[in-house]
Design a protein around this motif. Structure first.
Motif, PDB file in Angstrom:
ATOM      1  N   GLN A 236     -14.941  -5.140   2.816  1.00 43.66           N
ATOM      2  CA  GLN A 236     -13.404  -4.634   3.043  1.00 43.66           C
ATOM      3  C   GLN A 236     -13.373  -3.362   2.306  1.00 43.66           C
ATOM      4  O   GLN A 236     -13.876  -3.084   1.188  1.00 43.66           O
ATOM      5  CB  GLN A 236     -12.547  -5.679   2.416  1.00 43.66           C
ATOM      6  N   LEU A 237     -12.269  -2.368   2.913  1.00 44.13           N
ATOM      7  CA  LEU A 237     -11.951  -1.466   2.205  1.00 44.13           C
ATOM      8  C   LEU A 237     -10.452  -1.732   1.671  1.00 44.13           C
ATOM      9  O   LEU A 237      -9.679  -2.088   2.553  1.00 44.13           O
ATOM     10  CB  LEU A 237     -11.791  -0.205   3.107  1.00 44.13           C
ATOM     11  N   ARG A 238     -10.263  -1.794   0.295  1.00 44.60           N
ATOM     12  CA  ARG A 238      -8.830  -2.080   0.058  1.00 44.60           C
ATOM     13  C   ARG A 238      -8.106  -0.907  -0.701  1.00 44.60           C
ATOM     14  O   ARG A 238      -8.748  -0.038  -1.462  1.00 44.60           O
ATOM     15  CB  ARG A 238      -8.996  -3.398  -1.180  1.00 44.60           C
ATOM     16  N   LYS A 239      -7.000  -0.906  -0.690  1.00 47.53           N
ATOM     17  CA  LYS A 239      -6.229   0.219  -1.193  1.00 47.53           C
ATOM     18  C   LYS A 239      -5.473  -0.278  -2.641  1.00 47.53           C
ATOM     19  O   LYS A 239      -5.317  -1.380  -2.875  1.00 47.53           O
ATOM     20  CB  LYS A 239      -5.067   0.562  -0.358  1.00 47.53           C
ATOM     21  N   ASN A 240      -5.340   0.826  -3.349  1.00 44.59           N
ATOM     22  CA  ASN A 240      -5.163   0.447  -4.919  1.00 44.59           C
ATOM     23  C   ASN A 240      -3.210   0.619  -4.786  1.00 44.59           C
ATOM     24  O   ASN A 240      -2.957   1.476  -5.117  1.00 44.59           O
ATOM     25  CB  ASN A 240      -5.505   1.602  -5.795  1.00 44.59           C
ATOM     26  N   ALA A 241      -2.665  -0.554  -4.561  1.00 44.88           N
ATOM     27  CA  ALA A 241      -1.526  -0.799  -4.347  1.00 44.88           C
ATOM     28  C   ALA A 241      -1.318  -2.088  -4.509  1.00 44.88           C
ATOM     29  O   ALA A 241      -2.238  -2.986  -4.982  1.00 44.88           O
ATOM     30  CB  ALA A 241      -1.077  -0.249  -2.956  1.00 44.88           C
ATOM     31  N   SER A 242       0.118  -2.536  -4.628  1.00 50.41           N
ATOM     32  CA  SER A 242       0.397  -3.920  -5.021  1.00 50.41           C
ATOM     33  C   SER A 242      -0.202  -5.029  -4.038  1.00 50.41           C
ATOM     34  O   SER A 242      -0.251  -4.782  -2.690  1.00 50.41           O
ATOM     35  CB  SER A 242       1.797  -3.882  -4.782  1.00 50.41           C
ATOM     36  N   GLY A 243      -1.049  -5.929  -4.622  1.00 46.48           N
ATOM     37  CA  GLY A 243      -1.649  -6.835  -4.031  1.00 46.48           C
ATOM     38  C   GLY A 243      -3.115  -6.508  -3.448  1.00 46.48           C
ATOM     39  O   GLY A 243      -3.804  -6.970  -2.667  1.00 46.48           O
ATOM     40  N   PHE A 244      -3.437  -5.106  -3.536  1.00 50.54           N
ATOM     41  CA  PHE A 244      -4.740  -4.630  -3.074  1.00 50.54           C
ATOM     42  C   PHE A 244      -5.028  -4.803  -1.623  1.00 50.54           C
ATOM     43  O   PHE A 244      -5.690  -5.628  -1.228  1.00 50.54           O
ATOM     44  CB  PHE A 244      -6.059  -4.983  -3.697  1.00 50.54           C
ATOM     45  N   PRO A 245      -4.065  -4.372  -0.877  1.00 45.05           N
ATOM     46  CA  PRO A 245      -3.981  -4.537   0.661  1.00 45.05           C
ATOM     47  C   PRO A 245      -5.519  -4.150   1.553  1.00 45.05           C
ATOM     48  O   PRO A 245      -6.068  -3.197   0.868  1.00 45.05           O
ATOM     49  CB  PRO A 245      -3.038  -3.657   1.247  1.00 45.05           C
ATOM     50  N   THR A 246      -5.930  -5.007   2.189  1.00 45.10           N
ATOM     51  CA  THR A 246      -6.970  -4.712   3.033  1.00 45.10           C
ATOM     52  C   THR A 246      -6.901  -3.790   4.050  1.00 45.10           C
ATOM     53  O   THR A 246      -5.983  -3.899   5.015  1.00 45.10           O
ATOM     54  CB  THR A 246      -7.758  -5.855   3.569  1.00 45.10           C
TER      55      THR A 246
ATOM     56  N   GLU B  68      -5.953   5.623  -3.902  1.00 52.09           N
ATOM     57  CA  GLU B  68      -7.388   5.451  -4.044  1.00 52.09           C
ATOM     58  C   GLU B  68      -7.726   4.053  -3.302  1.00 52.09           C
ATOM     59  O   GLU B  68      -6.888   3.369  -3.218  1.00 52.09           O
ATOM     60  CB  GLU B  68      -7.553   5.192  -5.607  1.00 52.09           C
ATOM     61  N   TYR B  69      -9.125   4.274  -3.215  1.00 54.50           N
ATOM     62  CA  TYR B  69      -9.562   2.977  -2.303  1.00 54.50           C
ATOM     63  C   TYR B  69     -10.635   2.314  -3.030  1.00 54.50           C
ATOM     64  O   TYR B  69     -11.505   3.104  -3.816  1.00 54.50           O
ATOM     65  CB  TYR B  69      -9.911   3.462  -1.124  1.00 54.50           C
TER      66      TYR B  69
ATOM     67  N   LYS C  31     -17.460   0.668  10.951  1.00 59.36           N
ATOM     68  CA  LYS C  31     -15.989   1.021  11.351  1.00 59.36           C
ATOM     69  C   LYS C  31     -15.363   2.149  10.626  1.00 59.36           C
ATOM     70  O   LYS C  31     -15.537   2.283   9.371  1.00 59.36           O
ATOM     71  CB  LYS C  31     -14.970  -0.353  10.857  1.00 59.36           C
ATOM     72  N   GLY C  32     -14.668   3.198  11.357  1.00 62.32           N
ATOM     73  CA  GLY C  32     -14.164   4.153  10.720  1.00 62.32           C
ATOM     74  C   GLY C  32     -12.517   3.939  10.086  1.00 62.32           C
ATOM     75  O   GLY C  32     -12.170   2.979  10.651  1.00 62.32           O
ATOM     76  N   TYR C  33     -12.198   4.455   9.089  1.00 59.45           N
ATOM     77  CA  TYR C  33     -10.969   4.462   8.451  1.00 59.45           C
ATOM     78  C   TYR C  33     -10.848   5.820   7.446  1.00 59.45           C
ATOM     79  O   TYR C  33     -11.526   6.399   6.812  1.00 59.45           O
ATOM     80  CB  TYR C  33     -11.103   3.337   7.580  1.00 59.45           C
ATOM     81  N   ASN C  34      -9.853   6.399   8.078  1.00 61.47           N
ATOM     82  CA  ASN C  34      -9.169   7.879   7.502  1.00 61.47           C
ATOM     83  C   ASN C  34      -8.802   7.530   6.056  1.00 61.47           C
ATOM     84  O   ASN C  34      -7.718   7.337   5.780  1.00 61.47           O
ATOM     85  CB  ASN C  34      -8.282   8.523   8.232  1.00 61.47           C
ATOM     86  N   VAL C  35     -10.121   7.849   5.066  1.00 60.42           N
ATOM     87  CA  VAL C  35      -9.587   7.768   3.501  1.00 60.42           C
ATOM     88  C   VAL C  35      -8.772   9.083   3.253  1.00 60.42           C
ATOM     89  O   VAL C  35      -9.205  10.282   3.522  1.00 60.42           O
ATOM     90  CB  VAL C  35     -10.839   7.569   3.058  1.00 60.42           C
TER      91      VAL C  35
END
Length: 130
Positions: free
Chosen positions: A73-83, A109-110, A98-102
């Protein structure tokens, strides 16, 4: 006197060459030419997750035929660390991706999280952005 000036000129040219040579790597780093790909691995060679910066691609590989796949999983450094994305691999040939525009916005941050589907704690990367 002319011989002395010639010696100073040669010494000056040598120093200039060293300074220019020493500044080349720093200039390359400042211009964005650097390796920013990231890779994490599960213990016992069970699997890997790789971030390829050129194209923002995430590749998950099950590297052990043990009856269990792997999930990244790629998670974002935000409340709850959303996937942001999830990639699974196992039971077939090759890796899944899978691609994701970081993003590269300040404070965005991810982190990559990788699990063996047979149990245990995930392996996490450090926080990063582009």
């Amino acid at each position: 006197m002319i011989k002395q000036l010639g010696s100073f000129a040669i010494a000056g040219a040598a120093i200039a060459a060293v300074v220019v040579g020493a500044s080349t790597p720093a200039m390359a780093a400042e211009s964005g030419i650097q390796d920013t790909d990231k890779k994490i691995s599960l213990p016992d060679g069970r699997g890997t997750m790789t971030y390829i910066d050129d194209g923002d691609m995430f590749v998950v590989c099950d590297t052990r035929a043990d009856g269990h796949g792997v999930t990244g999983q790629l998670r974002k450094n935000a409340s709850g660390f959303p996937t942001m994305i999830e990639v699974t691999d196992g039971g077939d040939a090759g890796c899944d991706k899978k691609g994701y525009n970081v993003g590269n916005h300040l404070g965005e941050e991810y982190s990559m999280w990788l699990w063996w589907d047979g149990g245990g704690d995930p392996v996490l990367s450090g926080w990063f952005n582009e």
